[in-house]
Scaffold this motif. Structure first.
Motif, PDB file in Angstrom:
ATOM      1  N   SER A   1      18.010  22.442  -9.484  1.00 10.56           N
ATOM      2  CA  SER A   1      17.362  21.709 -10.319  1.00 10.56           C
ATOM      3  C   SER A   1      17.950  20.423 -10.581  1.00 10.56           C
ATOM      4  O   SER A   1      19.170  20.189 -10.417  1.00 10.56           O
TER       5      SER A   1
ATOM      6  N   GLU B   1       5.270  21.232 -22.178  1.00 10.13           N
ATOM      7  CA  GLU B   1       6.141  22.637 -22.160  1.00 10.13           C
ATOM      8  C   GLU B   1       6.517  22.887 -23.940  1.00 10.13           C
ATOM      9  O   GLU B   1       6.410  24.284 -24.173  1.00 10.13           O
TER      10      GLU B   1
ATOM     11  N   ALA C   1      13.349  19.362 -13.622  1.00  5.77           N
ATOM     12  CA  ALA C   1      12.868  20.173 -14.966  1.00  5.77           C
ATOM     13  C   ALA C   1      13.125  19.134 -16.237  1.00  5.77           C
ATOM     14  O   ALA C   1      14.007  18.286 -15.976  1.00  5.77           O
TER      15      ALA C   1
ATOM     16  N   PHE D   1      10.176  23.485 -15.899  1.00  3.32           N
ATOM     17  CA  PHE D   1       9.988  22.784 -14.774  1.00  3.32           C
ATOM     18  C   PHE D   1       8.658  21.741 -14.847  1.00  3.32           C
ATOM     19  O   PHE D   1       7.721  22.249 -15.560  1.00  3.32           O
TER      20      PHE D   1
END
Length: 315
Positions: A244, A219, A174, A205
């Protein structure tokens, strides 16, 4: 993307000095002998919590006990000739069922609460154990045929007895990024599940077939509608909640108008250092705790220690 002079070298959950010794995981005789050695030290997990001794904060690592072998112990590694294993106990275990040494001042806490206060050895042990706990809790059955899987290789592999497939702990990459505008204001946002006033930098992610740089750009544009025109890699940190790896960046944009993605964020705004400091001092704003790379990114932009820190943000 441009290179930083030096990446973050001491992130709270990236520290460890324990040798994981992968060769031991495939040595059944060696694994079987671990709990027969009085010098072996055991990290016991109750849910996500472990026993932490005070002054300074450190893990309560105990000798092996009768019954530990039946808990499917996980081999965490070796340091200075000492082997470390993790075992789990029922979350509802009563304190009286686990006698401690007389005079011990301990509490039961999780990685979020104490990860930043532990030394390198203990931080690494608890990060690995927390990650393994989350993986085992969620992957007890074969994704191919649905059969219950068996724990092998010291907790680092689950094998399906039905179809023979092998399954390793997952780590999902991520990206997390501190985005600034032309006036060097920092972009901070509130996620939908969070209480009002809890702020963090953007994160998300990495998608299948996507580079890290492309994930940052996507993102940021998806969540606030701006395009970045430069980014710098700052470091990485495991975030085992549940599994993650956070890859941290600084990013710049020449745009200031924000279009908030309402399916992901409650709000997003640009903050000056004075505005953020005032909000923290007045208690209107909380930030990620010191255990998170988000805290470090914000602190780097701020130019020094932040005036207080809030609970860990579930990013």
């Amino acid at each position: 993307m441009s290179a930083a002079d030096e990446t973050f070298l001491d992130l709270a959950l990236s520290r460890s000095r324990v040798d994981r010794l992968a060769r031991v995981r495939t040595d059944d005789a060696e694994l079987g002998a671990l709990l027969d050695r009085p010098q072996t030290r055991v990290l016991e997990l109750r849910g996500d919590a472990v026993a932490v001794l005070a002054g300074p904060a450190r893990l309560r690592l105990r000798p092996p006990r009768e019954g530990d072998a039946g808990r499917e112990p996980w081999f965490l590694g070796r340091d200075a000739g000492v082997d470390y294993v993790a075992v789990t106990a029922p979350r509802e275990t009563r304190e009286g069922e686990d006698p401690t040494q007389e005079g011990e001042d301990l509490t039961w806490a999780g990685l979020r609460e104490v990860g930043a206060d532990l030394d390198d050895r203990d931080a690494g042990l608890l990060t690995a154990a927390t990650a393994l706990r989350a993986w085992h809790d969620r992957h007890g059955h074969c994704p191919r045929c649905g059969a219950a899987t068996e724990v092998v290789q010291g907790g680092w592999l689950r094998r399906c007895p039905s179809d023979g497939s092998e399954h390793h702990p997952r780590t999902d990459p991520a990206v997390i990024m501190a985005v600034t505008d032309p006036d060097d204001r920092l972009l901070l946002a509130t996620g939908l599940p969070w209480p009002e006033g809890r702020l963090s930098v953007l994160a998300g992610f990495v998608e299948a077939g996507e580079s890290l740089e492309a994930a940052v750009a996507r993102e940021v544009e998806e969540e606030v509608g701006v395009q970045i025109d430069g980014l710098v890699y700052r470091g990485n940190q495991p975030w085992p909640f549940p599994g993650s790896l956070m890859l941290a960046f600084r990013a710049r944009t020449g745009q200031t108008h924000l279009t908030v993605q309402e399916s992901e964020l409650r709000s997003a705004s640009w903050y000056t250092r004075d505005q953020l400091s005032e909000g923290l001092r007045e208690g209107r704003v909380t930030l990620p705790s010191r255990v998170s790379v988000a805290h470090r990114l914000i602190e780097e932009w701020f130019g020094g220690p932040l005036p207080g820190h809030g609970p860990a943000v579930p990013r």
